[in-house]
Design an enzyme around this catalytic site. Structure first.
Site, mmCIF file in Angstrom:
data_model
loop_
_atom_site.group_PDB
_atom_site.id
_atom_site.type_symbol
_atom_site.label_atom_id
_atom_site.label_comp_id
_atom_site.label_asym_id
_atom_site.label_seq_id
_atom_site.Cartn_x
_atom_site.Cartn_y
_atom_site.Cartn_z
ATOM 1 N N LYS A 165 7.720 -0.359 -8.455
ATOM 2 C CA LYS A 165 8.676 0.677 -8.075
ATOM 3 C C LYS A 165 8.014 1.431 -6.937
ATOM 4 O O LYS A 165 7.399 2.474 -7.135
ATOM 5 C CB LYS A 165 8.969 1.628 -9.231
ATOM 6 C CG LYS A 165 9.609 0.972 -10.432
ATOM 7 C CD LYS A 165 8.644 1.009 -11.549
ATOM 8 C CE LYS A 165 9.348 0.486 -12.800
ATOM 9 N NZ LYS A 165 8.403 -0.026 -13.736
ATOM 10 N N HIS A 217 7.351 -5.921 -11.403
ATOM 11 C CA HIS A 217 7.678 -4.635 -12.020
ATOM 12 C C HIS A 217 7.321 -3.439 -11.141
ATOM 13 O O HIS A 217 7.142 -2.318 -11.631
ATOM 14 C CB HIS A 217 6.959 -4.540 -13.372
ATOM 15 C CG HIS A 217 7.640 -3.661 -14.344
ATOM 16 N ND1 HIS A 217 7.044 -2.548 -14.873
ATOM 17 C CD2 HIS A 217 8.881 -3.717 -14.868
ATOM 18 C CE1 HIS A 217 7.877 -1.954 -15.698
ATOM 19 N NE2 HIS A 217 9.000 -2.645 -15.710
ATOM 20 N N ASP A 250 7.084 4.580 7.005
ATOM 21 C CA ASP A 250 6.481 4.933 8.287
ATOM 22 C C ASP A 250 4.954 4.911 8.296
ATOM 23 O O ASP A 250 4.325 5.603 9.096
ATOM 24 C CB ASP A 250 6.964 6.322 8.737
ATOM 25 C CG ASP A 250 8.462 6.335 9.011
ATOM 26 O OD1 ASP A 250 9.028 5.264 9.293
ATOM 27 O OD2 ASP A 250 9.059 7.437 8.950
#
Length: 191
Positions: free
Chosen positions: A133, A131, A138
Site C-alpha cells: 500500500k 500486499h 515526485d
C-alpha cells in the site's frame, strides 16, 4: 547464546551486507536477495487513521499536488476519489503508473478497469499476494501504512496512513517499485 529454534520447514540466513532469506513454506522454496535499506532520516511525517479519519482526503490532497511522477503499489483499489485524483494527475502531465495484486486483474468491484483505460497498470503475480500500500510522489514523498486504497478502508476499517517526506526514502521505495514493475505484466484491457 543459542539460536532460536525455527519452525519446521523454514530456514533463514543473513549474509553480511546482504539480506538473504531462504525459506520453504508449504512446499514452496523461495530466495530473496536485497541489500538492507540504510537508516533514513525523514523530514516530516503526517498521520491519519480510519475509519472516517481523513485518510482518503490526505491521499487525494497529496496526489493533487504531484507535479511529475506518481508510482502506486496496491493490494486492492476501489476508491473512487483516489482513482479520480490519479486520473487528474495524469491529465496535468504527471507520469502515473500503478502496480496491483493479481486479485485485481479482472477489475470486478474495483477501479482498475477505469485506471487501466487511462494509465499504465501492471499486475504483480510474482508473489502469493502483492500486499503493498504505497505511493511515491515526485521523488520526495512516500505514502504508506495499512490503509488500502479502498472505500471500505476509509469508511469501515481500522487503518493507518503515514505521509513521509524524504528524498532518500522515496528513492528507496522507487527502487523497490521498479524491481516489482520488472516482473509485473501489463493489465489486459477489457474485451
Amino acid at each position: 547464546m543459542a539460536d532460536a529454534p525455527k519452525p519446521a520447514g523454514v530456514r533463514a540466513s543473513i549474509a553480511v551486507g546482504l539480506a538473504v532469506v531462504v525459506g520453504a513454506v508449504g512446499g514452496h522454496t523461495y530466495h530473496v536477495l536485497h541489500p538492507p535499506p540504510p537508516d533514513i532520516a525523514v523530514s516530516t511525517a503526517v498521520v491519519r487513521f480510519s475509519p472516517r479519519g481523513g485518510c482518503t482526503d490526505m491521499v487525494v490532497s497529496e496526489l493533487d499536488r504531484a507535479s511529475h511522477e506518481v508510482l502506486v503499489q496496491a493490494y486492492s483499489f476501489t476508491s473512487d476519489p483516489i482513482g479520480a485524483a490519479l486520473i487528474r494527475a495524469k491529465s496535468r502531465g504527471v507520469a502515473v503508473q500503478v502496480i496491483l495484486d493479481r486479485s485485481q486483474r479482472d477489475g470486478v468491484g474495483s477501479e482498475t478497469r477505469k485506471l487501466a483505460a487511462v494509465l499504465p497498470v501492471f499486475i504483480d503475480a510474482q508473489h502469493s499476494i502483492a500486499h503493498n500500500k504505497v505511493m511515491i510522489l515526485d521523488g520526495t514523498t512516500v505514502i504508506t501504512g495499512s490503509f488500502n486504497f479502498t472505500n471500505q478502508a476509509e469508511a469501515r476499517n481500522a487503518e493507518n496512513l503515514i505521509v513521509l517526506r524524504s528524498q532518500a526514502l522515496a528513492r528507496s521505495y522507487r527502487d523497490n517499485w521498479l524491481a516489482h514493475q520488472a516482473h509485473s505484466e501489463p493489465m489486459p484491457l477489457a474485451p
